[in-house]
Design an enzyme around this catalytic site. Structure first.
Site, PDB file in Angstrom:
ATOM      1  N   GLU A 163      48.302  19.204  -0.838  1.00  0.00           N
ATOM      2  CA  GLU A 163      47.740  20.439  -0.288  1.00  0.00           C
ATOM      3  C   GLU A 163      47.397  20.347   1.202  1.00  0.00           C
ATOM      4  O   GLU A 163      46.226  20.417   1.580  1.00  0.00           O
ATOM      5  CB  GLU A 163      46.483  20.854  -1.073  1.00  0.00           C
ATOM      6  CG  GLU A 163      46.743  21.088  -2.548  1.00  0.00           C
ATOM      7  CD  GLU A 163      45.564  21.743  -3.266  1.00  0.00           C
ATOM      8  OE1 GLU A 163      44.571  22.101  -2.603  1.00  0.00           O
ATOM      9  OE2 GLU A 163      45.643  21.914  -4.488  1.00  0.00           O
ATOM     10  N   GLU A 360      48.637  20.004 -10.495  1.00  0.00           N
ATOM     11  CA  GLU A 360      47.231  20.212 -10.834  1.00  0.00           C
ATOM     12  C   GLU A 360      47.088  21.595 -11.422  1.00  0.00           C
ATOM     13  O   GLU A 360      47.685  22.557 -10.927  1.00  0.00           O
ATOM     14  CB  GLU A 360      46.317  20.158  -9.597  1.00  0.00           C
ATOM     15  CG  GLU A 360      46.149  18.795  -8.998  1.00  0.00           C
ATOM     16  CD  GLU A 360      45.238  18.822  -7.764  1.00  0.00           C
ATOM     17  OE1 GLU A 360      44.380  19.735  -7.642  1.00  0.00           O
ATOM     18  OE2 GLU A 360      45.391  17.931  -6.925  1.00  0.00           O
TER      19      GLU A 360
HETATM   20  C1  FCB Z   1      42.559  21.056  -5.433  1.00  0.00           C
HETATM   21  C2  FCB Z   1      42.429  19.614  -4.998  1.00  0.00           C
HETATM   22  C3  FCB Z   1      41.742  18.726  -5.992  1.00  0.00           C
HETATM   23  C4  FCB Z   1      40.582  19.423  -6.652  1.00  0.00           C
HETATM   24  C5  FCB Z   1      41.021  20.756  -7.212  1.00  0.00           C
HETATM   25  C6  FCB Z   1      39.944  21.496  -7.954  1.00  0.00           C
HETATM   26  O1  FCB Z   1      42.636  21.861  -4.320  1.00  0.00           O
HETATM   27  O2  FCB Z   1      43.706  19.081  -4.729  1.00  0.00           O
HETATM   28  O3  FCB Z   1      41.355  17.541  -5.343  1.00  0.00           O
HETATM   29  O4  FCB Z   1      39.541  19.530  -5.785  1.00  0.00           O
HETATM   30  O5  FCB Z   1      41.504  21.563  -6.177  1.00  0.00           O
END
Ligand code: FCB
Length: 453
Positions: A163, A360
């Site tokens: 990210e 994620e």
């Molecule tokens: C993302 C991050 C991760 C965590 C989630 C909730 O943006 O990559 O580290 O904080 O959100």
């Protein structure tokens, strides 16, 4: 249950170094250690020590992964743990830790998926200017090379950055994240140098024979709530999604963004000769999907604050307000499982032939801790179940999506929110470090076990 998971669809869990490792004394300092010392920067005053004390509890955490039955584990390497000052000498102790982690995964039949940069920049590099400086990209490539030399024989899949939107805009535009700078122009230089570092790193890793090289982006569907907001939506989408995808696709900075951000930067950091490096081919693309962004007029009162959805995060932002719709998670993020397909489409529009992974997905949700320490989190189960189903539907419709990682294995330091937002499948008692699988962990384990192999 009965998700009808294809047998070759990879399922895993994800974590990141600063959020779980602890053992700050065993590594160099990073931007997040410095940021955590600023009064009020992290809501509950949490610091990187002890986090989840993962370094000292490695075997226990590996055993949790075995118990869950995951195919793969996505972790990040802490740059300051392996290269304490960000350049030059490597730390034998730090390298040994990731040897033990990677070998421990392989012994358990779990594929190691390593991210090289999940936001923890060595402090000396931040002091030298951080990502707005071109030199940081070259320092990142050197670090990536050192990691490739050590681990390329054993890591199954590599992500350069996690990210970069967050590092660039939360870090240097709104200052909501480390290092806390509020300089819109610098944040655009940071985007560019992050992706330059990514391209340089991919080249170095590929030369070393490292396999499956990619990057993880938080592509977020940006939705106009009315026709009048279409231009503003395009600006937000340009900085949230298109700037990253266009650079990776070899298209350079999107022309509309060049123009709309001319008030905050002269773009003098862009060099034509970088274009092929920025667009170095990748073998896969990771997407982190949690929610969507809705762009509305500034006419009515805002009801819900969504963390990471703030006009201060966006350089040269026109008047608008973010307008997440219910239901929300604890982060104020709208729950919209169908958005996952919209996010996949963003990637395939620009990079049509690159296989995708959801790296994620998960939810911070208020949960009940019973007297015996067990945690009942039906809403998290519902969230993950709904998103997995939406993802599989997208796959059936032709998206080349190969796997899914739940965020996160453990409750951990949720950046500026400290311990106040819990994403774990496994509860971690911040006072004692004790791990307790939540109902969602048992459910995920059952999903994994029920697959036809
Ligand atoms: C993302 C991050 C991760 C965590 C989630 C909730 O943006 O990559 O580290 O904080 O959100």
């Amino acid at each position: 249950m009965d998700l009808n998971l294809p047998p070759d669809f990879e399922l895993g869990v994800a974590t990141s170094a600063w959020q779980i490792e602890g053992d700050v004394a065993g590594r160099g300092r990073c931007n997040w250690d410095d940021f955590a010392e600023l009064p009020g920067a992290i809501v509950d005053g949490a610091t990187g020590e002890p986090a989840c004390d993962h370094v000292h509890r490695l075997d226990e955490d590996l055993d949790l992964l075995t118990w869950l039955g995951v195919d793969a584990y996505r972790f990040s390497i802490s740059w300051p743990r392996v290269m304490p000052t960000g350049t030059g000498a490597l730390s034998p102790q730090g390298l040994d830790f990731y040897d033990r982690l990677i070998d421990g995964l392989l012994e358990r039949g779990i594929r190691p998926v390593a991210t090289l940069f999940h936001w923890d920049l060595p402090s000396p590099l931040e002091a030298a200017g951080g990502w707005p400086e071109r030199d940081t990209a070259y320092r990142f490539a050197d670090y990536a090379q050192a990691m490739g030399e050590r681990y390329a024989d054993r890591v199954d899949r590599w992500a350069t950055l996690n990210e970069p939107w967050c590092s660039a805009f939360l870090g240097y535009c709104s200052g909501y994240f480390a290092p806390g700078r509020k300089e819109p122009g610098a944040s655009l230089a940071a985007v560019y140098h992050l992706l330059l570092g990514h391209g340089l790193a991919i080249d170095r890793l590929r030369d070393l024979g490292a396999r499956n090289l990619g990057i993880v982006l938080n592509l977020i569907p940006v939705i106009a709530q009315s026709e009048s907001m279409e231009a503003a939506t395009r600006h937000v989408d340009g900085l949230q999604n298109r700037i990253f995808l266009d650079l990776l696709a070899g298209n350079g900075i999107p022309p509309d963004i060049r123009e709309s951000c001319a008030s905050v930067t002269d773009w003098s950091f862009v060099r034509p000769e970088d274009t092929p490096i920025l667009a170095t081919p990748i073998d896969w693309l990771g997407e982190n999907y949690y929610s969507v962004m809705r762009v509305a007029e500034v006419d009515s009162e805002r009801h819900v604050d969504a963390i990471g959805q703030d006009i201060a995060d966006i350089p040269a932002c026109p008047p608008l307000r973010f307008d997440p719709q219910p239901p929300y998670t604890d982060m104020g993020w709208e729950v919209l499982p169908e958005g996952i397909e919209m996010a996949l489409r963003k990637a395939t529009d620009h990079l049509p032939d690159v296989p995708l992974w959801i790296c994620e997905n998960g939810a911070a949700i208020a949960e009940e801790i019973a007297a015996d320490g067990t945690v009942h989190d039906p809403n998290r189960i519902e969230y993950i179940d709904d998103h997995l189903r939406a993802l599989l539907r997208a796959r059936d419709r032709g998206f080349d999506v190969r796997g899914y990682f739940a965020w996160s294995l453990l409750d951990n330091l949720e950046w500026a929110s400290g311990w106040t937002k819990k994403f774990g499948l496994v509860r971690v008692d911040p006072a004692t470090g004790t791990r307790t699988p939540k109902d969602s962990a048992r459910w995920y384990r059952d999903v994994l076990a029920a697959r036809t192999r």
